[in-house]
Design a protein around this motif. Sequence first.
Motif, PDB file in Angstrom:
ATOM      1  N   LEU A   4       1.018  -1.463   0.113  1.00  0.00           N
ATOM      2  CA  LEU A   4       0.179   0.173  -0.168  1.00  0.00           C
ATOM      3  C   LEU A   4       1.074   1.169  -0.227  1.00  0.00           C
ATOM      4  N   ASN A   5       0.323   2.363  -0.063  1.00  0.00           N
ATOM      5  CA  ASN A   5       1.214   3.680  -0.743  1.00  0.00           C
ATOM      6  C   ASN A   5       0.751   4.087   0.636  1.00  0.00           C
ATOM      7  N   TYR A   6       1.396   5.320   1.162  1.00  0.00           N
ATOM      8  CA  TYR A   6       1.399   5.994   1.961  1.00  0.00           C
ATOM      9  C   TYR A   6      -0.176   7.138   2.457  1.00  0.00           C
ATOM     10  N   PHE A   7      -0.482   7.235   1.429  1.00  0.00           N
ATOM     11  CA  PHE A   7      -1.738   8.099   0.773  1.00  0.00           C
ATOM     12  C   PHE A   7      -2.658   6.462   1.665  1.00  0.00           C
ATOM     13  N   GLU A   8      -3.062   6.017   1.114  1.00  0.00           N
ATOM     14  CA  GLU A   8      -3.787   4.326   0.767  1.00  0.00           C
ATOM     15  C   GLU A   8      -3.587   3.887   2.605  1.00  0.00           C
ATOM     16  N   ILE A   9      -2.042   3.694   3.233  1.00  0.00           N
ATOM     17  CA  ILE A   9      -2.289   3.399   4.440  1.00  0.00           C
ATOM     18  C   ILE A   9      -2.893   4.632   5.665  1.00  0.00           C
ATOM     19  N   LYS A  10      -2.307   6.107   5.235  1.00  0.00           N
ATOM     20  CA  LYS A  10      -3.177   6.400   6.364  1.00  0.00           C
ATOM     21  C   LYS A  10      -4.613   6.854   5.993  1.00  0.00           C
ATOM     22  N   ARG A  11      -5.491   6.719   4.767  1.00  0.00           N
ATOM     23  CA  ARG A  11      -6.695   7.133   4.563  1.00  0.00           C
ATOM     24  C   ARG A  11      -7.566   5.841   5.500  1.00  0.00           C
ATOM     25  N   HIS A  12      -6.624   4.337   5.218  1.00  0.00           N
ATOM     26  CA  HIS A  12      -7.223   3.889   6.368  1.00  0.00           C
ATOM     27  C   HIS A  12      -7.137   3.422   7.457  1.00  0.00           C
ATOM     28  N   LEU A  13      -6.370   3.826   7.923  1.00  0.00           N
ATOM     29  CA  LEU A  13      -5.902   4.229   9.148  1.00  0.00           C
ATOM     30  C   LEU A  13      -6.892   5.066  10.045  1.00  0.00           C
ATOM     31  N   ALA A  14      -7.565   5.980   9.569  1.00  0.00           N
ATOM     32  CA  ALA A  14      -8.225   7.700   9.932  1.00  0.00           C
ATOM     33  C   ALA A  14      -9.474   7.031   9.692  1.00  0.00           C
ATOM     34  N   ILE A  41      -7.491   3.138  19.374  1.00  0.00           N
ATOM     35  CA  ILE A  41      -7.144   4.248  18.591  1.00  0.00           C
ATOM     36  C   ILE A  41      -5.570   4.574  18.728  1.00  0.00           C
ATOM     37  N   ASP A  42      -5.287   4.518  20.071  1.00  0.00           N
ATOM     38  CA  ASP A  42      -4.116   5.016  20.251  1.00  0.00           C
ATOM     39  C   ASP A  42      -2.862   3.859  19.763  1.00  0.00           C
ATOM     40  N   ASN A  43      -3.307   2.609  19.883  1.00  0.00           N
ATOM     41  CA  ASN A  43      -2.767   1.762  18.657  1.00  0.00           C
ATOM     42  C   ASN A  43      -2.269   2.325  16.756  1.00  0.00           C
ATOM     43  N   TYR A  44      -3.738   2.625  16.436  1.00  0.00           N
ATOM     44  CA  TYR A  44      -3.634   2.975  15.198  1.00  0.00           C
ATOM     45  C   TYR A  44      -3.210   4.661  14.658  1.00  0.00           C
ATOM     46  N   GLN A  45      -3.775   5.392  16.014  1.00  0.00           N
ATOM     47  CA  GLN A  45      -2.293   6.975  16.016  1.00  0.00           C
ATOM     48  C   GLN A  45      -0.815   6.900  15.605  1.00  0.00           C
ATOM     49  N   TYR A  46      -0.890   5.618  16.598  1.00  0.00           N
ATOM     50  CA  TYR A  46       1.130   5.313  16.529  1.00  0.00           C
ATOM     51  C   TYR A  46       1.039   4.536  15.784  1.00  0.00           C
ATOM     52  N   ILE A  47       0.102   3.677  14.775  1.00  0.00           N
ATOM     53  CA  ILE A  47       1.099   3.234  13.432  1.00  0.00           C
ATOM     54  C   ILE A  47       1.155   3.966  12.303  1.00  0.00           C
ATOM     55  N   SER A  48       0.026   5.357  12.157  1.00  0.00           N
ATOM     56  CA  SER A  48      -0.147   6.222  11.254  1.00  0.00           C
ATOM     57  C   SER A  48       1.365   6.897  11.889  1.00  0.00           C
ATOM     58  N   ASN A  54       7.805   7.010   8.318  1.00  0.00           N
ATOM     59  CA  ASN A  54       8.806   6.139   6.992  1.00  0.00           C
ATOM     60  C   ASN A  54       8.639   7.069   5.552  1.00  0.00           C
ATOM     61  N   HIS A  55       7.353   7.534   5.348  1.00  0.00           N
ATOM     62  CA  HIS A  55       7.449   8.362   3.879  1.00  0.00           C
ATOM     63  C   HIS A  55       8.213   9.034   3.712  1.00  0.00           C
ATOM     64  N   PHE A  56       8.579   9.780   4.822  1.00  0.00           N
ATOM     65  CA  PHE A  56       8.766  11.743   4.785  1.00  0.00           C
ATOM     66  C   PHE A  56      10.806  11.114   5.509  1.00  0.00           C
ATOM     67  N   GLN A  57      10.695  10.461   5.356  1.00  0.00           N
ATOM     68  CA  GLN A  57      11.873  10.327   6.098  1.00  0.00           C
ATOM     69  C   GLN A  57      12.788   8.968   5.043  1.00  0.00           C
ATOM     70  N   ARG A  58      12.358   8.697   4.323  1.00  0.00           N
ATOM     71  CA  ARG A  58      12.412   7.887   3.414  1.00  0.00           C
ATOM     72  C   ARG A  58      13.201   8.690   1.963  1.00  0.00           C
TER      73      ARG A  58
END
Length: 62
Positions: A4-14, A41-48, A54-58
């Motif tokens: 999954l790309n970054y935006f898909e992951i963020k959308r899925h977690l949101a 919720i805390d866990n999903y926020q941490y994963i996000s 990871n996305h911005f430091q790649r």
Amino acid sequence: MELLNYFEIKRHLAIKIENLLKRLDDPNLPISDGEALRNMIDNYQYISEIAEMNHFQRGIKN
């Protein structure tokens, strides 16, 4: 394995977080279930946050 790309992951977690927050609004929710939902919720926020880091430091080399 499909990546999954970054935006898909963020959308899925949101979406997951939003659904859990809606469940927290139930006035008949037992306290223990509310605590479990807040932990999820805390866990999903941490994963996000990790996905964002990871996305911005790649590609950055120290």
